[in-house]
Design a protein around this motif. Sequence first.
Motif, mmCIF file in Angstrom:
data_model
loop_
_atom_site.group_PDB
_atom_site.id
_atom_site.type_symbol
_atom_site.label_atom_id
_atom_site.label_comp_id
_atom_site.label_asym_id
_atom_site.label_seq_id
_atom_site.Cartn_x
_atom_site.Cartn_y
_atom_site.Cartn_z
ATOM 1 N N PHE A 16 0.881 -1.156 0.000
ATOM 2 C CA PHE A 16 0.000 0.000 0.000
ATOM 3 C C PHE A 16 0.924 1.212 0.000
ATOM 4 O O PHE A 16 2.125 1.075 0.216
ATOM 5 C CB PHE A 16 -0.890 0.004 1.246
ATOM 6 N N VAL A 19 3.567 1.452 2.811
ATOM 7 C CA VAL A 19 3.753 0.272 3.665
ATOM 8 C C VAL A 19 3.648 -1.024 2.858
ATOM 9 O O VAL A 19 2.804 -1.149 1.972
ATOM 10 C CB VAL A 19 2.747 0.269 4.861
ATOM 11 N N ALA A 21 2.548 -4.511 3.282
ATOM 12 C CA ALA A 21 1.751 -5.276 4.249
ATOM 13 C C ALA A 21 2.103 -6.756 4.201
ATOM 14 O O ALA A 21 2.084 -7.442 5.220
ATOM 15 C CB ALA A 21 0.265 -5.076 3.977
ATOM 16 N N GLU A 40 1.449 -11.108 15.117
ATOM 17 C CA GLU A 40 1.033 -9.996 15.978
ATOM 18 C C GLU A 40 0.107 -9.048 15.212
ATOM 19 O O GLU A 40 -0.093 -9.204 14.008
ATOM 20 C CB GLU A 40 2.282 -9.230 16.432
ATOM 21 N N ASN A 41 -0.416 -8.023 15.896
ATOM 22 C CA ASN A 41 -1.232 -6.998 15.235
ATOM 23 C C ASN A 41 -0.413 -6.324 14.153
ATOM 24 O O ASN A 41 0.730 -5.979 14.368
ATOM 25 C CB ASN A 41 -1.687 -5.931 16.242
ATOM 26 N N GLY A 42 -1.008 -6.178 12.986
ATOM 27 C CA GLY A 42 -0.321 -5.495 11.895
ATOM 28 C C GLY A 42 0.647 -6.386 11.126
ATOM 29 O O GLY A 42 1.349 -5.924 10.234
ATOM 30 N N ALA A 43 0.681 -7.696 11.449
ATOM 31 C CA ALA A 43 1.636 -8.595 10.790
ATOM 32 C C ALA A 43 1.285 -8.837 9.323
ATOM 33 O O ALA A 43 2.134 -9.245 8.531
ATOM 34 C CB ALA A 43 1.699 -9.923 11.540
ATOM 35 N N GLY A 44 0.011 -8.612 8.960
ATOM 36 C CA GLY A 44 -0.389 -8.803 7.562
ATOM 37 C C GLY A 44 -1.433 -9.879 7.352
ATOM 38 O O GLY A 44 -1.773 -10.217 6.214
ATOM 39 N N LYS A 45 -1.999 -10.415 8.447
ATOM 40 C CA LYS A 45 -2.947 -11.528 8.346
ATOM 41 C C LYS A 45 -4.203 -11.143 7.551
ATOM 42 O O LYS A 45 -4.604 -11.848 6.634
ATOM 43 C CB LYS A 45 -3.351 -12.016 9.752
ATOM 44 N N SER A 46 -4.790 -10.001 7.928
ATOM 45 C CA SER A 46 -6.025 -9.597 7.231
ATOM 46 C C SER A 46 -5.748 -9.288 5.769
ATOM 47 O O SER A 46 -6.605 -9.523 4.899
ATOM 48 C CB SER A 46 -6.658 -8.383 7.911
ATOM 49 N N THR A 47 -4.558 -8.775 5.491
ATOM 50 C CA THR A 47 -4.212 -8.495 4.099
ATOM 51 C C THR A 47 -4.152 -9.799 3.305
ATOM 52 O O THR A 47 -4.639 -9.863 2.168
ATOM 53 C CB THR A 47 -2.876 -7.733 4.019
ATOM 54 N N HIS A 206 -4.764 -15.283 17.028
ATOM 55 C CA HIS A 206 -3.662 -14.812 17.861
ATOM 56 C C HIS A 206 -3.274 -15.888 18.870
ATOM 57 O O HIS A 206 -2.270 -15.766 19.550
ATOM 58 C CB HIS A 206 -4.112 -13.599 18.690
HETATM 59 N N1 LIG Z 1 -5.588 -0.314 2.766
HETATM 60 C C1 LIG Z 1 -4.444 -0.095 3.426
HETATM 61 N N2 LIG Z 1 -3.715 1.010 3.209
HETATM 62 C C2 LIG Z 1 -2.556 1.224 3.853
HETATM 63 N N3 LIG Z 1 -2.018 0.374 4.738
HETATM 64 C C3 LIG Z 1 -2.692 -0.754 5.006
HETATM 65 C C4 LIG Z 1 -3.930 -1.057 4.375
HETATM 66 N N4 LIG Z 1 -4.363 -2.256 4.839
HETATM 67 C C5 LIG Z 1 -3.434 -2.660 5.715
HETATM 68 N N5 LIG Z 1 -2.425 -1.773 5.836
HETATM 69 C C6 LIG Z 1 -1.244 -1.903 6.697
HETATM 70 O O1 LIG Z 1 -0.646 -3.155 6.438
HETATM 71 C C7 LIG Z 1 -0.153 -3.749 7.641
HETATM 72 C C8 LIG Z 1 -0.774 -5.115 7.841
HETATM 73 O O2 LIG Z 1 -2.138 -4.959 8.208
HETATM 74 P P1 LIG Z 1 -3.154 -6.162 8.449
HETATM 75 O O3 LIG Z 1 -4.480 -5.580 8.697
HETATM 76 O O4 LIG Z 1 -3.017 -7.127 7.346
HETATM 77 O O5 LIG Z 1 -2.587 -6.812 9.799
HETATM 78 P P2 LIG Z 1 -3.192 -7.978 10.729
HETATM 79 O O6 LIG Z 1 -2.126 -9.001 10.866
HETATM 80 O O7 LIG Z 1 -4.497 -8.393 10.226
HETATM 81 O O8 LIG Z 1 -3.361 -7.231 12.135
HETATM 82 P P3 LIG Z 1 -4.472 -7.473 13.304
HETATM 83 O O9 LIG Z 1 -4.022 -8.661 14.083
HETATM 84 O O10 LIG Z 1 -4.329 -6.224 14.122
HETATM 85 O O11 LIG Z 1 -5.799 -7.603 12.660
HETATM 86 C C9 LIG Z 1 -0.458 -2.743 8.749
HETATM 87 O O12 LIG Z 1 0.680 -1.978 8.981
HETATM 88 C C10 LIG Z 1 -1.584 -1.921 8.163
HETATM 89 O O13 LIG Z 1 -1.595 -0.620 8.721
#
Ligand SMILES: Nc1ncnc2c1ncn2[C@@H]1O[C@H](COP(=O)(O)OP(=O)(O)OP(=O)(O)O)[C@@H](O)[C@H]1O
Length: 265
Positions: A16, A19, A21, A40-47, A206
Motif C-alpha cells: 500500500f 507500507v 503489508a 502480531e497486530n499489523g503482521a499482515g494476516k487480514s491483508t 492470535h
Molecule cells: N488499505 C491499506 N492502506 C494502507 N495500509 C494498510 C492497508 N491495509 C493494511 N495496511 C497496513 O498493512 C499492515 C498489515 O495490516 P493487516 O491488517 O493485514 O494486519 P493484521 O495481521 O491483520 O493485524 P491485526 O491482528 O491487528 O488484525 C499494517 O501496517 C496496516 O496498517
Amino acid sequence: MPTPPILELKNVSKRFTGVTAVSGLSLAIYPGQVLCLLGENGAGKSTVIKLITGVERPTTGELLIDGRETQLTSPRQARELGIATVYQEVSTLPLLSVARNFVLAAEPSKGWGPFRRMDLREAERLALESLRALGISRVRDGGQLVGTLSGGERQALAIGRAVHFGARLLVLDEPTAALGVRESATVLRLIKRVRARGVAVLFITHNAYHAYSAGDHFVVLRRGEELASFAKGDRSVEALIELMAGGTELKALLDEDDAFGSLGV
Ligand SMILES: Nc1ncnc2c1ncn2[C@@H]1O[C@H](COP(=O)(O)OP(=O)(O)OP(=O)(O)O)[C@@H](O)[C@H]1O
Ligand SMILES: [Mg+2]
C-alpha cells in the motif's frame, strides 16, 4: 498425480502507499487441511485474507487455484470458486431466525416467477441438519432467533451454511477471539469436523493454543514476512508461542514481575 492445493500463494507481496503489508509470502492450502496463520497486530494476516478472497490484488507474485494461476477480481468470484469467509459476528443476522439465516444467500424457492417464495420448512430442515452434522444438537427450532444462540452455535450456523453452499476453502478470521473457553472448544471442534469432510480451512488467530489444537500446518508472519512455516509435530506449542511476537517480550515482563515480587513491591 498428487492433489494440487486448493489455493496457493507464490512469492506474493502487497504494497500500500508507504507500507508493505505482505512481502514474498508463499503458502499452500490442501483439501482436508487446516492451515493456521498467526502473527502480531499489523503482521499482515487480514491483508492475506483480502488477497485470497478477492478484495485486494497482489502487487507482485502469483495466486493459484486448483493449480491454475488465477486473478481474483472480486469477492463474488472467489465465492464462486468455493472460497468462503466467515467473520466473527457479521456473518449472521441476530434478528432473523436460524432457518432464514441459513438460506440468506441462496433461498430454496417454491413456484415460479412472481410466485417464487422461500420455502421456510426446507430452509429449517437444511439448517438443523447442517447444525447436527457439525455436532450442534441443542438447537431444535429453526424459528429461533440467531441473536439468542451462543457464540459457538452462531459460528456453526455460518460455517454449516458456507459448506452447504459449496465452500471448499473456509477462511476463518479470529473465530475464537470473542469466545470463552467452552465456546472456543466448540469452534475448534467445528473446524475439525469440517476438515474431516475434506474442506480446507485457513484459520487466522492470535491464540497459539487454539491454533495448535486444530491446525495441521502453521505459518507465522512478522511485519508481512514469513517468520516460520512448519507442520504440526515438527515443533511444539511452546515453540509456536515463542515465535509469536510478544512471546519473548511477555516472558521478560513476567520475569520483571517476579523481580518486583521478590522485592515485595
Ligand atoms: N488499505 C491499506 N492502506 C494502507 N495500509 C494498510 C492497508 N491495509 C493494511 N495496511 C497496513 O498493512 C499492515 C498489515 O495490516 P493487516 O491488517 O493485514 O494486519 P493484521 O495481521 O491483520 O493485524 P491485526 O491482528 O491487528 O488484525 C499494517 O501496517 C496496516 O496498517
Ligand atoms: Mg487483522
